[in-house]
Scaffold this active site. Structure first.
Site, PDB file in Angstrom:
ATOM      1  N   ARG A 144      -7.717 -27.304  22.061  1.00 25.88           N
ATOM      2  CA  ARG A 144      -6.665 -28.170  22.623  1.00 25.88           C
ATOM      3  C   ARG A 144      -5.425 -27.369  22.994  1.00 25.88           C
ATOM      4  O   ARG A 144      -4.509 -27.887  23.603  1.00 25.88           O
ATOM      5  CB  ARG A 144      -6.340 -29.317  21.678  1.00 25.88           C
ATOM      6  CG  ARG A 144      -5.873 -28.909  20.312  1.00 25.88           C
ATOM      7  CD  ARG A 144      -5.502 -30.117  19.496  1.00 25.88           C
ATOM      8  NE  ARG A 144      -5.108 -29.743  18.157  1.00 25.88           N
ATOM      9  CZ  ARG A 144      -4.471 -30.521  17.324  1.00 25.88           C
ATOM     10  NH1 ARG A 144      -4.165 -31.749  17.687  1.00 25.88           N
ATOM     11  NH2 ARG A 144      -4.152 -30.109  16.125  1.00 25.88           N
TER      12      ARG A 144
ATOM     13  N   TYR B 165     -11.162 -38.015   0.900  1.00 21.36           N
ATOM     14  CA  TYR B 165     -11.586 -36.779   1.579  1.00 21.36           C
ATOM     15  C   TYR B 165     -13.102 -36.535   1.383  1.00 21.36           C
ATOM     16  O   TYR B 165     -13.832 -36.311   2.347  1.00 21.36           O
ATOM     17  CB  TYR B 165     -10.771 -35.608   1.024  1.00 21.36           C
ATOM     18  CG  TYR B 165     -11.130 -34.256   1.581  1.00 21.36           C
ATOM     19  CD1 TYR B 165     -10.598 -33.807   2.783  1.00 21.36           C
ATOM     20  CD2 TYR B 165     -12.008 -33.394   0.901  1.00 21.36           C
ATOM     21  CE1 TYR B 165     -10.916 -32.552   3.292  1.00 21.36           C
ATOM     22  CE2 TYR B 165     -12.334 -32.140   1.401  1.00 21.36           C
ATOM     23  CZ  TYR B 165     -11.780 -31.727   2.594  1.00 21.36           C
ATOM     24  OH  TYR B 165     -12.104 -30.484   3.094  1.00 21.36           O
TER      25      TYR B 165
ATOM     26  N   LYS C 119     -16.223 -36.717   4.209  1.00 22.75           N
ATOM     27  CA  LYS C 119     -17.153 -35.592   4.373  1.00 22.75           C
ATOM     28  C   LYS C 119     -18.602 -36.064   4.154  1.00 22.75           C
ATOM     29  O   LYS C 119     -19.512 -35.654   4.857  1.00 22.75           O
ATOM     30  CB  LYS C 119     -16.805 -34.449   3.416  1.00 22.75           C
ATOM     31  CG  LYS C 119     -15.485 -33.756   3.732  1.00 22.75           C
ATOM     32  CD  LYS C 119     -15.503 -33.086   5.093  1.00 22.75           C
ATOM     33  CE  LYS C 119     -14.332 -32.180   5.329  1.00 22.75           C
ATOM     34  NZ  LYS C 119     -14.304 -31.612   6.676  1.00 22.75           N
TER      35      LYS C 119
ATOM     36  N   LEU D 266     -10.981 -22.901   0.330  1.00 19.18           N
ATOM     37  CA  LEU D 266     -10.999 -21.748   1.236  1.00 19.18           C
ATOM     38  C   LEU D 266      -9.813 -20.828   0.981  1.00 19.18           C
ATOM     39  O   LEU D 266      -8.695 -21.300   0.771  1.00 19.18           O
ATOM     40  CB  LEU D 266     -10.920 -22.220   2.690  1.00 19.18           C
ATOM     41  CG  LEU D 266     -12.093 -23.029   3.230  1.00 19.18           C
ATOM     42  CD1 LEU D 266     -11.774 -23.522   4.632  1.00 19.18           C
ATOM     43  CD2 LEU D 266     -13.370 -22.198   3.227  1.00 19.18           C
TER      44      LEU D 266
END
Ligand code: NAP
Length: 224
Positions: free
Chosen positions: A39, A127, A131, A154
């Site tokens: 984007r 969340y 998922k 992460l």
């Protein structure tokens, strides 16, 4: 032996994992062309890279871009960043599902997506539930090959501050040695290891549905 180079498409190439993956794909000699749907423009210039600025709300307009061998989905956001649960769901559910359907329509052979540890459509945690729901929806698309990666927290260099990730980095030296056996899956994982595992798995070109927990992602992140 088929020596024709494959085409890849990546969404989320500007993200922590996506950016690592983009570099891996561009350096790989199995891919001759890598398309990134973004984007906002990426500054990288590479002869193999084609980038296309798109509006993810009208992704159908770009369906020709999905005529590739492998589609990698590294999209994602946080509720805080998106501004609401609804906006989060758009990025983590609606867009990936659209991407998968277009991949299927245009004959892509493999679809690889980052989900998250704890993904569960019945979870009370929003969340994890989103998922889980996206994982189930993707299975309904019936792609020839679906690879779902469920990393733990992460790690990697971000431009933005994320408290959970920063905290994990700080306490890792104390707690990491304790995460052995069944607890190994809770170890935070480097974004570049997730990207490397996605690439290594894509290379194998296996048909079917596969789910990789964080420890399996780490095992698959080594060059073969
Ligand atoms: N963070 C963690 O600890 C963790 C743990 C487990 C699983 N995961 C999951 O792993 C995946 C990748 O995480 P990450 O940290 O690499 O992601 P990230 O750095 O936040 O990057 C997300 C990507 O999604 C794109 N994106 C976000 N909102 C968008 C929108 N409205 N329209 C179009 N594109 C949009 C971003 O593009 P822009 O650059 O244009 O914003 C970026 O390319 C996510 O699905 C995440 O839920 C994360």
């Amino acid at each position: 032996m088929n020596t024709e180079k494959r085409k890849a498409l990546i969404v989320g190439a500007t993200g922590l994992v996506g950016n690592e993956l983009l570099h891996i794909l561009l350096q790989s000699n199995i891919y001759g062309n890598v398309k990134a749907l973004v984007r906002k423009p990426i500054s990288i210039k590479h002869p193999k890279l084609t980038q296309r600025l798109v509006d993810f709300d009208t992704l159908e307009k770009y369906e020709e871009e999905f005529a590739v061998h492998d589609v990698f989905c590294c999209l994602g956001t946080t509720i805080k960043k998106a501004g609401s649960q609804e906006a989060f769901k758009k990025v983590d559910f609606e867009y990936p599902l659209k991407v998968a359907k277009l991949a299927k329509k245009k004959g892509a052979k493999q679809f690889l997506i980052i989900s998250a540890m704890g993904a569960n459509s019945q979870s009370r945690i929003f969340y994890n539930r989103v998922k889980g729901i996206i994982e189930e929806a993707l299975k309904q698309v019936q792609l020839p090959s679906l690879h779902i990666f469920r990393p733990s927290l992460l790690l990697g260099k971000r431009n933005e501050f994320r408290l959970g990730e920063r905290f994990a980095e700080m306490v890792s030296p104390i707690f990491l040695p304790l995460l052995i056996g069944n607890l190994r899956k809770y170890k935070p994982i480097q974004a570049k290891d997730v990207a490397q595992a996605m690439y290594q798995i894509a290379k194998q070109n296996c048909k079917g549905e596969f789910v990789y927990e964080s420890s399996q992602i780490l095992n698959n992140s080594k060059e073969i």
